[in-house]
Design an enzyme around this catalytic site. Structure first.
Site, PDB file in Angstrom:
ATOM      1  N   GLY A  27       0.805  -1.230   0.000  1.00 22.71           N
ATOM      2  CA  GLY A  27       0.000   0.000   0.000  1.00 22.71           C
ATOM      3  C   GLY A  27       0.830   1.267   0.000  1.00 22.71           C
ATOM      4  CG  MET A  64       6.106   1.260  -2.830  1.00 23.09           C
ATOM      5  SD  MET A  64       6.950   2.773  -2.383  1.00 23.09           S
ATOM      6  CE  MET A  64       7.812   3.082  -3.892  1.00 23.09           C
TER       7      MET A  64
END
Lengths: 878, 878
Positions: free
Chosen positions: B102, B104
């Site tokens: 979550g 990138m």
């Protein structure tokens, strides 16, 4: 083989100081040289250490050894200890490795008792002398060994004198003396509940114990702490056959120096008293005659003494301080040692000895105590002010310098007044070792009694404190806290002034001017020092005035220019506060804009005062709350000035409150939070450098120092801000200017990671004040509460804030030096904590390889000399 | 040779994680294994690092290399990038070395533009799909690359749906999608002032940059700090040919685990969506079907996937978490990685894999994250109940677990309510030692101020009580007994719930389920851990209750028993205060007499609870002012209780005030000032040991620990008091009892001089809390104010109070270990700071050779496991 704890004087020599103490080693040396020394023996410093190891007991082996040497001494003198017809009498004196004047106690005439005194009277055919000796012995033994009040004995003497209607001790006859001895013994019995000890062996052992014990008395501990003498050295004890200066008018006793200890002039200097014992000279009860008078009174004795003095000076290749006694026109040497001297005398003697071909330049540099220079650097009276001031009295010029302060009468008051910021002059009948702390804080010392070698004079010279002694016209009333002189009354708190170089006393405050230590002797010796030292000497200075002063004293740069002190005045503090209460960066920048010209102006002044020498400017360091008011009324007023509500100002103050401000939001942490502060300071530093450089006289290369760094990345962050700002200004100015960015090493982590930190630092400056606090984990502001218990219990022997703690803090310094150089071999390394002006710390800095030390302006000459001594003792391979 | 910055999937393998990131390495590995992976290439983590080195620029070399591989990929696919008739589309995804879920951002369908979308529609014969893909791309690109508001795009979709009168995205047709793409582009232009980029090469390079950039976004930084991922690792970028799960009902996309990540059960577990792209599954817009349904819908695909899943698990020898896409009934694997799992699942999977013969016991021990065990040891929210609960605020996750109870505002009320059977949550501005009793009975603690190491946090963790600290949005009104948060008022008695593992606060009662760490899996795995670890695990416990708890969790001794907490209750605090206000030693001794029986009783209870295991008792540590009141009313009351005047009490309080209490009169400094305190504590320790030993069940050998030592002489002083007292009691009791005296190493100087300190210490316990404060030079209580700036500016990447700073503090620890062992080879070495329960710190302790770590009871299992992992990774040679 069992350890040898006792040495005859004839078994030792001057190089056995550690074992025999200074006095014992020199008595041995004089004995070896065939000088007339009453024989005796020395109980070693190791016996003292053993005494403490054994729980303050002299063990049986040592006792036996002492007894054995006592028997030898009896044989030597052909007298028996305690013999009722012709008793052997001895003196018992302490003698530590280093001279500790007044700290240790002496007992004379030991061996007398009720029976022996009679035999002594018969043998000497001088009952007055015998009983005088006995009452003195009882008095000294009671005071020194049994710790009875000295005062009561003096009162008894005064009573007897009053009854008889005489004023001088000398007016008391044999019966009076006998009566005194009876009264003294009665008082002793009343106080101690037992008879005064009659067995000379018991007297001796108790006296030896008392000497050992006195090594650990509070005065000794304070003195040792002041003078960095290790507790575990211990003291030796000298037991010596008595000779008597009080047998009559053909006898006497005195002290003399081979050169004048105040000026250094080459001529016998000293004083003596006819028909007296040693302590009479020191106590200053009677005023002694100058040594030159002895030439008239006893020419042969004087000649012999002069010859011996000359031989001793040649032998020791230094000015000697000697004690002697004349018994029935026969001269005895009781002591010689290198003489204490004033700074001025120390300089002159050292330089003269070089000129006389007796010592080398390097030796001369080693002969002056760096701390002594203080006296030369202290203020003198303002000549104009002095013209208008009236001399109200005159005493002896016992310790040079000028002082002006308010009268106090006890050491405690001196401390109290001084603690609250008052300058004081300590006025005493005479001083004693208990007064040490009071003497330390006093600007000047004035005594009614005592000569040039009285306690007050010796100690004051050692401290470099101005002292006028022996002003007999003064009538002191301790109870009323006042003294009378020249028909006027001076009360506690009244201002007076002293001139320690002339002995003049002034009944008012006389202005002083800074010292000017540029005499030829000073100049020559410091020239040699500069030639031999291997470290640069910088100064800590925040103003052009301090900078100029330091330059005069020989500072070669500024190692610490604190920028925060510049923010406390007038309009600056207002702008500073605006910066602090700003709600955002742009408001903050606006306030910083206002500070910029002030700061830039300050830096220009400092650069010019330093004449192009390096100037290391430290960025803002203290927590911001230090700039805000704390008192309700101030808060009200300042909120008004700042144009904000009182509530808002209070909120800001509350938000800045810290539990441990020492470890709070300060140093480079401020620049990390508010990089615009670092930008403004960089701008001021660089702009000022450009402005001064453009004038064409000096080419300035500024040095910027980031404080309180603990991690290389935080230094890099601030450094990046500095570099970006500086490079832009320099480029815009189209000038070629170098500058360096470095850091303080004052947080343990910075020292531990110095290899990393050095990647971003062109120089390190060890901030050993904070480094000491954090390494020890105690705050300087709070440690006072418990450190006294630590000294008392001998956990710490010296104040780590005065003398660098080499085992702990020093280890970090060493580590950081090595790590820093590993990363950056040419990194510039120095120290800017208080320790930079402390001679032992300077020696340490030399030893670990620092490039410079930085200290307050008045300590610059001290640091120069200390650095030279360190380099001479252990030169660095370049 | 120039560095290679781009690798085809076929050029890598699973061991190239550092260079290719986890995702890239696993794509390469699957490619190697011949699995159906859409081809592509990985831009290395070194390219990312280079991007930052180059000042956030992708340099020309890397751009050229990317272009070259893009050309290769075009050839591979037989399609051209941006081809108006059949364009190559790619996904661009980040992939760091460690999974950062979550954190990138991903871009799909890159390569579409106004022209290509037409060709794509023609080629796929599916205009709705083509325009859906295009509008998704615009949306993702705008959000991820250009940082436009996501929300506005959703609003536009909602407007279009509303206009059309439909509710689901799936109800929108090709024209609607086309209209969306037009509206999106218009919004883009309005916001960015330029057209949406039409050149696929520009799109690609911008996307790659965005991935690199996202490595430094605030969420990533927070996640890295939480998970100790170094900033300088960088992320890789994967460019992969698109496959489409949204071409129609023969397509789909899903995620699946080889075992159940919540329970560990061995069976494919996951879900998929027909006719969807990856982000639809994650976003939860439509409800996906369980993976088992795929068996019915597309049996061949399911079978192939099952086989691949099985192969992957066997290949990686761990539970896999896979992403796949089905395009027109053809399966493509997009990712595989070791699956995240709950603590319970982690235990079961690890143990099952051993039983299945797939991994060894040692490997199993390495497979469970020690920190995960926390969840097993504390109550958790009921998962169903939690779904319905609304978060009203968030603080720091200070002490793990879930709690639900009724609000009270004082420790007294907490006690009262709890005594009548209520569950309470104690809400305070901040807590202090007086609140202990209230904290003990509360289910959870919520504070407005204070960080992860505030009093509340430390004490709560010790007790295993859930705590959320530092929720600054709360406005407490103690008088009205209420607080406000998120616009609502909560009054005394209202229900709230806290999640101490996330920091979430819920404004209602959320059901909890009790902890259950006693599964067979837990027991078996911890058994293996105990078998392989080489350090003992002790606990920090001050009460019999805590000690018993810690024993249950496997503690083998007490490493830190703080004695001061015992002085806060009822009659004890009164006696303590009498001791503090005592005017002399004898008064102090009288008060200490009263404390003795309490303390002795406590020690007896603790010895018994520890069943004969070692107990290290630390002597009084905090500054005395902590025991005195601060509020005016309390001062009045307590002065009365103590029978002294209010003025006197105020004087005592004033005299105890300190500028920097952390560095003040505390620790062994108290015992140096008042040795009678150490005598009393020694008496209590030894008497208790004798009393328990005499019962005949356990033979107690007490350990006494002297805190805050900085110098061996201060330790020796206190040790001498302890030994004299203890030896006398033991002798009088006629018992044979051994005891040891040791010290905390918590002051830098103690570490630096540890060879000296070890002469007087039979053990060292590293107090890394204080050691960290002093080594960094910042106070834990104050650092909160500036540390956030430090994290933001990446000066510190993790909290040194949570994770031991190995470069600085660790260097001191290492040095002290070596110096201590040099003096005393058998010295017992441990740690008792908060770090003792932190896995990376435990690993460090293993590495430097400590004998034990001591931590709060609830961290004991974590420390056991961490110690085992450390020993398995780098076994010590015994």
């Amino acid at each position: 083989m069992a350890k040898k704890y006792v040495y005859k004087f004839s078994e030792g020599n001057k190089d056995m100081r550690e074992l025999l103490g200074g006095k014992g080693a020199n008595l041995a040396e004089m004995t070896l040289a065939g000088m007339p020394v009453p024989q005796g023996f020395t109980i070693t410093t190791e016996a003292c250490t053993q005494y403490y190891t054994d729980g303050r007991q002299i063990n049986a082996d040592i006792q036996a050894e002492i007894a054995q040497y006592m028997t030898w001494l009896e044989g030597e003198n052909g007298k028996k200890f305690g013999d009722p017809s012709d008793p052997l009498l001895v003196s018992v004196r302490s003698g530590a490795r280093a001279s500790m004047p007044g700290m240790m106690d002496t007992i004379l005439n030991l061996g007398l008792n009720d029976v022996a005194v009679e035999g002594f009277a018969l043998k000497t055919e001088n009952p007055r002398f015998a009983y005088d000796s006995y009452r003195r012995f009882i008095q000294m033994f009671s005071d020194v060994v049994m710790e009875l009040s000295k005062k009561r004995f003096e009162e008894i003497i005064d009573e007897v004198k009053a009854k008889k209607g005489v004023k001088q001790d000398i007016d008391l006859d044999a019966d009076d003396m006998k009566q005194l001895s009876v009264m003294f013994k009665a008082f002793y019995k009343k106080e101690k509940g037992e008879d005064f000890p009659q067995d000379p062996k018991v007297q001796l052992m108790e006296a030896v114990k008392a000497v050992f014990r006195s090594w650990d008395n509070p005065r000794a501990n304070v003195y040792r702490r002041m003078n960095e003498i290790p507790y575990d050295w211990g003291t030796a004890v000298n037991v010596q056959s008595m000779v008597f200066g009080n047998t009559g008018n053909n006898s006497g006793t005195g002290v003399a120096f081979t050169r004048n200890p105040a000026t250094g002039e080459k001529a016998l200097f000293g004083e003596y008293l006819i028909n007296a014992q040693g302590e009479d000279v020191v106590a200053g009860v009677r005023t002694p005659s100058p040594i030159s008078k002895l030439k008239d009174e006893m020419p042969e004795v004087f000649e012999e003494f002069s010859k011996i003095a000359n031989n001793l000076e040649n032998h020791y290749r230094d000015m000697q301080d000697m004690e002697f006694t004349i018994q029935d026109r026969k001269l005895y040497m009781l002591q010689t040692r290198n003489g204490k001297r004033t700074a001025a005398a120390a300089l002159k003697v050292a330089v003269d000895l070089v000129d006389e071909g007796m010592i080398s330049e390097k030796e001369a540099v080693l002969r002056v105590e760096p701390k002594q220079l203080d006296a030369l650097l202290h203020p003198q009276f303002d000549a104009e002010a002095l013209k208008k001031a009236a001399v109200i009295g005159k005493g002896l010029a016992a310790s040079p310098g000028a002082a002006c302060g308010r009268v106090v009468f006890t050491a405690e008051e001196a401390k109290e007044w001084s603690d609250r910021g008052e300058k004081v002059i300590l006025v005493r009948l005479e001083t004693s070792p208990e007064d040490i702390e009071g003497m330390q804080v006093a600007k000047g010392i004035l005594t009614v009694r005592g000569g040039m070698t009285s306690h007050a004079a010796v100690v004051a010279r050692g401290m470099g404190t101005c002292c006028v002694s022996g002003c007999g016209e003064i009538v002191v009333n301790y109870e009323k806290k006042q003294f009378e002189l020249d028909g006027k009354t001076y009360r506690e708190g009244d201002w007076i002034s002293l001139d320690g170089s002339t002995g003049n006393i002034y009944g008012e405050a006389v202005g002083t001017v800074p010292a000017n230590p540029s005499s030829g002797y000073f100049g020559r010796l410091m020239g040699w020092a500069d030639q031999y030292r291997q470290m640069e000497i910088y100064t800590n200075a925040d103003t052009p005035k301090d900078a100029a002063q330091a330059r005069k004293f020989g500072a070669e740069g500024i190692g610490l220019c604190r920028t925060e002190h510049m923010f406390f005045e007038g309009a600056r503090i207002k702008a500073m506060r605006e910066m602090i209460v700003a709600e955002n960066e742009s408001e903050r920048r606006k306030a910083l804009e206002k500070l910029l010209p002030y700061q830039q102006g300050d830096f220009e002044g400092i650069y010019e005062a330093m004449e192009g020498c390096p100037v290391i400017i430290r960025f803002l360091d203290p927590p911001l709350h230090e700039f805000l008011p704390t008192k309700e009324s101030d808060i009200q007023e300042i909120a008004g000035e700042l144009g904000i509500t009182v509530e808002k100002l209070k909120n800001v103050i509350a938000s800045l409150h810290e539990f441990n401000p020492m470890m709070g939001h300060r140093g480079c942490r401020l620049a990390v939070s508010y990089p615009e502060i670092a930008e403004m300071q960089t701008t001021a530093v660089i702009n000022a450098a450009i402005a001064v450089t453009k004038k064409g006289v000096y080419k300035i290369s500024p040095n910027i120092m980031i404080p309180l760094v603990g991690e290389v990345k935080e230094l890099k962050y601030v450094r990046d801000v500095v570099v970006a700002t500086a490079d832009k200004i320099i480029k815009d100015a189209g000038i070629d200017m170098k500058y360096e960015v470095g850091t303080m090493i004052e947080i343990p982590r910075a020292a531990l990671t110095a290899d990393e930190v050095a990647k971003e630092a062109e120089f390190f400056s060890f901030g050993t004040n904070d480094l000491t606090q954090m390494t020890f984990g105690f705050s300087r502001d709070d440690a006072g509460k418990f450190l006294s218990a630590y000294y008392e219990k001998k956990i710490y022997e010296s104040d780590p804030f005065a003398h660098l703690d080499q085992n702990g803090v020093g280890k970090l310094v060493k580590m950081a030096v090595e790590l820093g150089r590993k990363t950056r071999p040419d990194i510039h390394l120095g120290i800017c904590g208080e320790h930079g002006g402390d001679p032992t710390s300077v020696e340490f800095c030399h030893g670990v390889g620092l490039d410079y030390v930085s200290c307050s302006p008045f300590r610059v000459p001290i640091a120069r000399l200390a650095a030279a001594q360190a380099a001479i003792k252990a030169p660095r391979v370049k």
